[in-house]
Each structure stands twice: as structure tokens, then as C-alpha cells.
Design a protein around this motif. Structure first.
Motif, PDB file in Angstrom:
ATOM      1  N   GLY A 191       0.815  -1.212   0.000  1.00  0.00           N
ATOM      2  CA  GLY A 191       0.000   0.000   0.000  1.00  0.00           C
ATOM      3  C   GLY A 191       0.845   1.257   0.000  1.00  0.00           C
ATOM      4  O   GLY A 191       0.506   2.248  -0.665  1.00  0.00           O
ATOM      5  N   ALA A 242       2.237   1.892  -3.427  1.00  0.00           N
ATOM      6  CA  ALA A 242       1.193   2.403  -4.324  1.00  0.00           C
ATOM      7  C   ALA A 242       0.773   3.824  -3.983  1.00  0.00           C
ATOM      8  O   ALA A 242       0.332   4.570  -4.866  1.00  0.00           O
ATOM      9  N   THR A 243       0.918   4.221  -2.713  1.00  0.00           N
ATOM     10  CA  THR A 243       0.360   5.493  -2.235  1.00  0.00           C
ATOM     11  C   THR A 243       1.386   6.617  -2.202  1.00  0.00           C
ATOM     12  O   THR A 243       1.098   7.741  -2.624  1.00  0.00           O
ATOM     13  N   TYR A 273      -5.241  -2.553  -2.706  1.00  0.00           N
ATOM     14  CA  TYR A 273      -4.294  -1.873  -3.590  1.00  0.00           C
ATOM     15  C   TYR A 273      -3.928  -2.711  -4.811  1.00  0.00           C
ATOM     16  O   TYR A 273      -3.028  -2.338  -5.579  1.00  0.00           O
ATOM     17  N   ASP A 281      -5.254  -3.253  -7.712  1.00  0.00           N
ATOM     18  CA  ASP A 281      -5.361  -2.625  -9.029  1.00  0.00           C
ATOM     19  C   ASP A 281      -4.293  -1.565  -9.262  1.00  0.00           C
ATOM     20  O   ASP A 281      -4.093  -1.136 -10.399  1.00  0.00           O
ATOM     21  N   ARG A 282      -3.607  -1.146  -8.186  1.00  0.00           N
ATOM     22  CA  ARG A 282      -2.588  -0.107  -8.326  1.00  0.00           C
ATOM     23  C   ARG A 282      -1.176  -0.679  -8.353  1.00  0.00           C
ATOM     24  O   ARG A 282      -0.204   0.066  -8.481  1.00  0.00           O
ATOM     25  N   LEU A 283      -1.062  -1.996  -8.254  1.00  0.00           N
ATOM     26  CA  LEU A 283       0.254  -2.613  -8.212  1.00  0.00           C
ATOM     27  C   LEU A 283       1.041  -2.366  -9.499  1.00  0.00           C
ATOM     28  O   LEU A 283       2.271  -2.235  -9.473  1.00  0.00           O
ATOM     29  N   SER A 284       0.345  -2.284 -10.616  1.00  0.00           N
ATOM     30  CA  SER A 284       1.035  -2.099 -11.900  1.00  0.00           C
ATOM     31  C   SER A 284       1.779  -0.772 -11.972  1.00  0.00           C
ATOM     32  O   SER A 284       2.666  -0.599 -12.812  1.00  0.00           O
ATOM     33  N   GLY A 285       1.440   0.167 -11.106  1.00  0.00           N
ATOM     34  CA  GLY A 285       2.124   1.451 -11.092  1.00  0.00           C
ATOM     35  C   GLY A 285       3.412   1.446 -10.296  1.00  0.00           C
ATOM     36  O   GLY A 285       4.136   2.458 -10.283  1.00  0.00           O
ATOM     37  N   VAL A 286       3.722   0.348  -9.618  1.00  0.00           N
ATOM     38  CA  VAL A 286       4.948   0.270  -8.813  1.00  0.00           C
ATOM     39  C   VAL A 286       6.130   0.033  -9.747  1.00  0.00           C
ATOM     40  O   VAL A 286       6.187  -0.973 -10.459  1.00  0.00           O
TER      41      VAL A 286
END
Length: 266
Positions: free
Chosen positions: A105, A108-109, A195, A197-202
């Protein structure tokens, strides 16, 4: 691997932590029912490479609880405040189990503060059956029915019962603050998708490690997370279950050391 109570400092906001070694900071977050001593083998090995900061999760060890009903984003916010309290602008971050959910998290945040991230025995997009089982356990804890023997049966194989890691984990579970445990477990129970769905942004170097026979943080989950990020590696520890940082410390330490040295380019 005898693990006496390690020395702690305390932030003004009530979080206890150990700070050892020198260099770039590495923050370690344990799982539900544990305490910072669960990282003892990693603290000993990695403090030769980095400044290692092992933290007691809220309601665990000596750390103040979050409010009842806190969910995973509240634990991620807690971590951000902890970094602020220590004036840490950018860290390597590793978490185990619930700590892995917090670490994911955070990546991602507030990615600008996370140099690299490691999720040990993390959960990711549970099946409907697995989600129902963990939610049922969370509801039982809410009703005051806390079975501390059940986690041990999931986390350790029959051949590991009676070993030192098993005894340490049993003792930590037996001494846990039940209110803090219940709040963290509820956040853990529903946290696998928060989180996802936001893992791809890591984009930072990411490690996803679990035991070959972990019943809940499965090898497939680690492989899926590694494939979802831009710079991910999955490591599966043969023959081990959930508490690999204690049952296979040499393998885990080597994987973490490699992750800490890996090129940071996305």
C-alpha cells in the motif's frame, strides 16, 4: 536463534521500533500477532549493509493501537506518520504478511518515498473460498473467540512443530494484545484487494517471496504480483510455509541482500 526482547525507542505518536546499523534506511514491518523480534535474523544480517529499522505494528509489541475499525489504508497512513517521525524521506521497505500488505500500500500510495519494496508471504487477490475463510476467522475474533493455535497449524509444517521458530512464534502469539490483534486481523482479512489494481504502477525494484507450501500466501500470488509490477522478482523458498524469515533465514537474507543491491532503474 534465541530472540530476547530487543531494545526499543518510541516515537511521540506511540510507535516502538529498533534502529540498528548505518547507511541507507531499510524499514521492516512484521505480520499480525508478531512483533519486531520476528525479524531478528534479518536485523543481524542486514544491519551490516544498511540502517535497519524494525517497527512494531500498531497494537503489537510496544506500539499504540489504532482505533477499532481501522482498515488497511489507516495502517498505510500510520506508516507514513512513522516515517515522518523519524525524518525518513526515502526508504527501502520490507513487510511480512500483514506487513507486506502495508508495504504494498505504501509503494502504491507514496511511491516517491519508497526506494524499493519487498513483500514476504504477501496475499494478493484471494479466491472466493480463501476470502470467506479469512473473513470467518476475523468475525470469530470480533466475537471474542480467539484461537491462537490455529495460525500455528497454518504457518508451520508438522516437521517444524517443537522447533525454536515455532516456540518463539507461539510465545509471541500468546502475549499479543487481543484488541490490537483483532483490529489488524480485520484489516488483513479484507486487504488483499485494496491496492491490487494499483500494483502495476509500482516501478521500484520489488521482491515477492513466499514459502513453497504456504497455504494462504501462495507461490502463485507471489508470481502474479511480480508479473504485475515493472521491476519485480518472485522467489519461492522450497519446503517452507509462512514464517520463512525464521525457518529459512539464510535463504531469505540472501534474497533480501540481492534485492537491496539490485539496479533501481525501472
Amino acid at each position: 536463534m534465541t530472540s530476547p526482547t530487543l531494545p526499543r525507542s518510541r516515537t511521540a505518536s506511540g510507535t516502538t521500533y529498533l534502529d540498528e546499523g548505518h547507511g541507507e534506511p531499510l524499514v521492516l514491518i512484521h505480520g499480525v500477532g508478531m512483533r519486531l523480534e520476528a525479524w531478528t535474523p534479518q536485523i543481524a544480517a542486514l544491519s551490516a549493509m544498511r540502517r535497519v529499522i524494525a517497527v512494531d505494528m500498531p497494537g503489537h509489541g510496544g506500539s499504540q493501537r489504532l482505533v477499532q475499525g481501522a482498515r488497511l489504508p489507516d495502517f498505510v497512513d500510520w506508516l507514513g506518520r512513522f516515517l515522518d517521525d523519524l525524518n525518513l524521506t526515502r526508504v527501502a521497505l520490507a513487510g511480512h504478511s500483514m506487513g507486506a500488505l502495508i508495504a504494498g500500500g505504501a509503494a502504491a500510495t507514496f511511491a516517491d518515498r519508497i526506494e524499493r519494496v519487498a513483500l514476504l508471504n504477501g496475499v494478493y487477490r484471494r479466491t472466493a473460498e480463501a476470502r470467506a475463510a479469512v473473513m470467518s476467522r476475523s468475525l470469530e475474533i470480533d466475537r471474542g473467540h480467539v484461537d491462537l493455535a490455529a495460525p500455528l497449524s497454518r504457518w508451520f509444517s508438522s516437521s517444524e512443530i517443537g522447533g525454536e521458530p515455532y516456540a518463539l512464534v507461539r510465545d509471541w502469539l500468546a502475549s499479543v494484545d487481543i484488541a490490537g490483534y483483532g483490529t489488524a486481523y480485520a484489516a488483513f482479512a479484507e486487504g488483499d484487494a485494496v491496492y491490487a489494481d494499483r500494483l502495476s504502477g509500482v516501478a521500484c525494484p520489488a521482491l515477492f517471496l513466499t514459502g513453497e507450501h504456504d497455504l494462504n500466501s501462495t507461490p502463485d500470488m507471489s508470481r502474479q504480483m511480480a508479473a504485475a509490477v515493472r521491476n519485480g522478482v518472485a522467489v519461492i523458498v522450497p519446503g517452507h510455509r509462512h514464517m520463512v524469515n525464521l525457518t529459512a533465514p539464510q535463504i531469505v537474507n540472501a534474497a533480501l541482500a540481492e534485492w537491496l543491491e539490485r539496479d533501481g532503474a525501472a
